[in-house]
Design a protein around this motif. Structure first.
Motif, PDB file in Angstrom:
ATOM      1  N   MET A 197       0.829  -1.201   0.000  1.00 22.43           N
ATOM      2  CA  MET A 197       0.000   0.000   0.000  1.00 22.43           C
ATOM      3  C   MET A 197       0.867   1.255   0.000  1.00 22.43           C
ATOM      4  O   MET A 197       0.533   2.263  -0.635  1.00 22.43           O
ATOM      5  CB  MET A 197      -0.923   0.004   1.231  1.00 22.43           C
ATOM      6  CG  MET A 197      -1.916  -1.146   1.277  1.00 22.43           C
ATOM      7  SD  MET A 197      -3.115  -1.159  -0.087  1.00 22.43           S
ATOM      8  CE  MET A 197      -4.175   0.222   0.355  1.00 22.43           C
ATOM      9  N   VAL A 203      -2.764   0.747  -6.841  1.00 23.66           N
ATOM     10  CA  VAL A 203      -3.131  -0.429  -6.053  1.00 23.66           C
ATOM     11  C   VAL A 203      -4.384  -1.025  -6.667  1.00 23.66           C
ATOM     12  O   VAL A 203      -5.411  -0.343  -6.783  1.00 23.66           O
ATOM     13  CB  VAL A 203      -3.397  -0.067  -4.578  1.00 23.66           C
ATOM     14  CG1 VAL A 203      -3.937  -1.282  -3.819  1.00 23.66           C
ATOM     15  CG2 VAL A 203      -2.132   0.461  -3.921  1.00 23.66           C
ATOM     16  N   ILE A 217      -9.753  -2.949   2.737  1.00 26.24           N
ATOM     17  CA  ILE A 217      -9.325  -1.588   2.406  1.00 26.24           C
ATOM     18  C   ILE A 217     -10.090  -0.637   3.302  1.00 26.24           C
ATOM     19  O   ILE A 217     -11.184  -0.171   2.989  1.00 26.24           O
ATOM     20  CB  ILE A 217      -9.567  -1.279   0.910  1.00 26.24           C
ATOM     21  CG1 ILE A 217      -8.962  -2.378   0.031  1.00 26.24           C
ATOM     22  CG2 ILE A 217      -8.992   0.083   0.562  1.00 26.24           C
ATOM     23  CD1 ILE A 217      -7.465  -2.564   0.187  1.00 26.24           C
ATOM     24  N   ALA A 221      -5.583   1.197   5.981  1.00 27.13           N
ATOM     25  CA  ALA A 221      -4.936   0.777   4.737  1.00 27.13           C
ATOM     26  C   ALA A 221      -4.765   1.948   3.786  1.00 27.13           C
ATOM     27  O   ALA A 221      -3.694   2.143   3.186  1.00 27.13           O
ATOM     28  CB  ALA A 221      -5.743  -0.336   4.072  1.00 27.13           C
ATOM     29  N   MET A 225      -1.259   4.724   1.814  1.00 21.54           N
ATOM     30  CA  MET A 225      -0.994   5.071   0.425  1.00 21.54           C
ATOM     31  C   MET A 225      -0.451   6.495   0.310  1.00 21.54           C
ATOM     32  O   MET A 225      -0.738   7.359   1.140  1.00 21.54           O
ATOM     33  CB  MET A 225      -2.270   4.930  -0.417  1.00 21.54           C
ATOM     34  CG  MET A 225      -2.760   3.500  -0.558  1.00 21.54           C
ATOM     35  SD  MET A 225      -4.277   3.364  -1.560  1.00 21.54           S
ATOM     36  CE  MET A 225      -3.681   3.911  -3.173  1.00 21.54           C
ATOM     37  N   PHE A 231      -6.223   4.109  -6.261  1.00 22.17           N
ATOM     38  CA  PHE A 231      -6.785   2.829  -5.807  1.00 22.17           C
ATOM     39  C   PHE A 231      -7.823   2.333  -6.808  1.00 22.17           C
ATOM     40  O   PHE A 231      -8.668   3.106  -7.270  1.00 22.17           O
ATOM     41  CB  PHE A 231      -7.438   2.965  -4.433  1.00 22.17           C
ATOM     42  CG  PHE A 231      -8.174   1.722  -4.011  1.00 22.17           C
ATOM     43  CD1 PHE A 231      -7.466   0.589  -3.637  1.00 22.17           C
ATOM     44  CD2 PHE A 231      -9.557   1.672  -4.045  1.00 22.17           C
ATOM     45  CE1 PHE A 231      -8.135  -0.577  -3.284  1.00 22.17           C
ATOM     46  CE2 PHE A 231     -10.232   0.525  -3.689  1.00 22.17           C
ATOM     47  CZ  PHE A 231      -9.517  -0.609  -3.305  1.00 22.17           C
TER      48      PHE A 231
END
Length: 331
Positions: A197, A203, A217, A221, A225, A231
């Protein structure tokens, strides 16, 4: 001749059960199709399938315990999809009814959509197109090049493996996290979830949806990032805490998101997220291509053929409990 009932509405037939597969199915059995125009439920499915020994269900048609309690004469329920979470397999087993699912022939299609999402997010394709359509001139912004960027793949099943190979061919650095796989492939680095992450430019969530991965997620999480990372969810809506995702987008914790699934009915993206300028959403169409759909439909044809020949079909989920199969061969 054994009768097979398809739960698909006309729209579902057009999208998920091609005519070639239907013609092939009719070579093996008498086929009856749901003619109500509506998705069947526990009250309507048993009556609609009365007199049929095999039922082929679409992904929207649930089969809870009451269906199997009334499923007189049904020996097998074949899911024309991979996901069987809305089928009560325990109840089916107690009733002696076989449950099967199709194999994931949609891996190439979903992997390609992931690449499309990455290009769109990284280069602002949708943003620019919408601006032009609205009569405005979009701002020219620096984009993210895939070659040299880092892709983080959560879940290394068929789709994850396909995506990793294609992305590596484009020159991306590939990180993978999957506690159930040991990966020893050139050009792919297996790492832990937190590291993936934190290090990834993109991702992509492809993990299996189960009790362990629900809300995988979450806020923690997403906080790992980078603010310039993106994402993408192509698995199931249950894996993402959507409030946390909205919060991460609101505060600029991540640069944007894309999703083909969500917590709206039939795994559709959440409209509140889908309407955002920093989100790209598609209506659960990752596997909606002719080759992918034909693959799963023909899986059910092969399963019917095997059952009528007295063989246990590929994709059987409870073969040891299936005690109602003999009449199918007699049919």
């Amino acid at each position: 001749m054994t009768r097979v009932f398809l739960t698909h509405t006309p729209e579902m037939l057009a999208n998920y059960y091609p005519q070639e597969a239907l013609d092939a199915l009719r070579q093996h059995a008498e086929v009856r199709i749901n003619d109500t125009g509506a998705v069947l439920d526990a009250d309507t499915l048993p009556g609609a399938a009365a007199g049929c020994g095999i039922v082929i269900t679409d992904r929207q048609t649930a089969c809870p315990a009451p269906v199997f309690a009334q499923a007189e004469g049904i020996g097998a329920v074949l899911r024309c999809a991979v996901d069987v979470r809305n089928i009560d397999i325990t109840a089916a087993s107690a009733a002696g009814i076989l449950v099967t699912h199709a194999t994931p022939g949609f891996a190439p299609a979903v992997a390609e959509l992931a690449l499309g999402y990455m290009v769109d997010l990284g280069r602002g394709v949708t943003r620019s197109a919408l601006a032009y359509r609205g009569g405005a001139a979009p701002e020219a912004r620096m984009g993210v090049q895939l070659a040299g960027a880092t892709l983080g793949v959560i879940g290394y099943g068929e789709i994850g493996q396909r995506l990793a190979r294609v992305a590596a061919a484009l020159g991306m650095h590939i990180l993978v996290t999957d506690p159930h796989s040991r990966i020893d492939e050139s050009g792919i680095e297996q790492t832990d979830f937190g590291s993936l992450m934190a290090r990834s430019d993109f991702v992509v969530c492809l993990a299996v949806a189960n009790a362990e991965t629900e809300n995988l997620i979450d806020a923690d999480a997403l906080a790992r990032m980078r603010s310039d990372a993106f994402f993408i969810n192509l698995s199931r809506g249950e894996l993402v805490d959507e409030d946390a995702l909205a919060a991460a987008l609101d505060c600029g914790g991540i640069a944007g998101a894309a999703m083909d699934v969500g917590r709206a009915p039939d795994q559709m993206p959440n409209p509140a997220l889908a309407r955002r300028d920093d989100v790209i959403a598609t209506p659960h169409t990752g596997g909606l291509t002719p080759p992918a759909i034909a693959h799963q439909a023909f899986d059910t044809v092969r399963q019917v053929e095997a059952l009528l020949a007295g063989r246990m079909p590929e994709g059987a989920l409870n073969p040891d409990s299936a005690t109602r199969l003999a009449p199918l061969r007699a049919g």
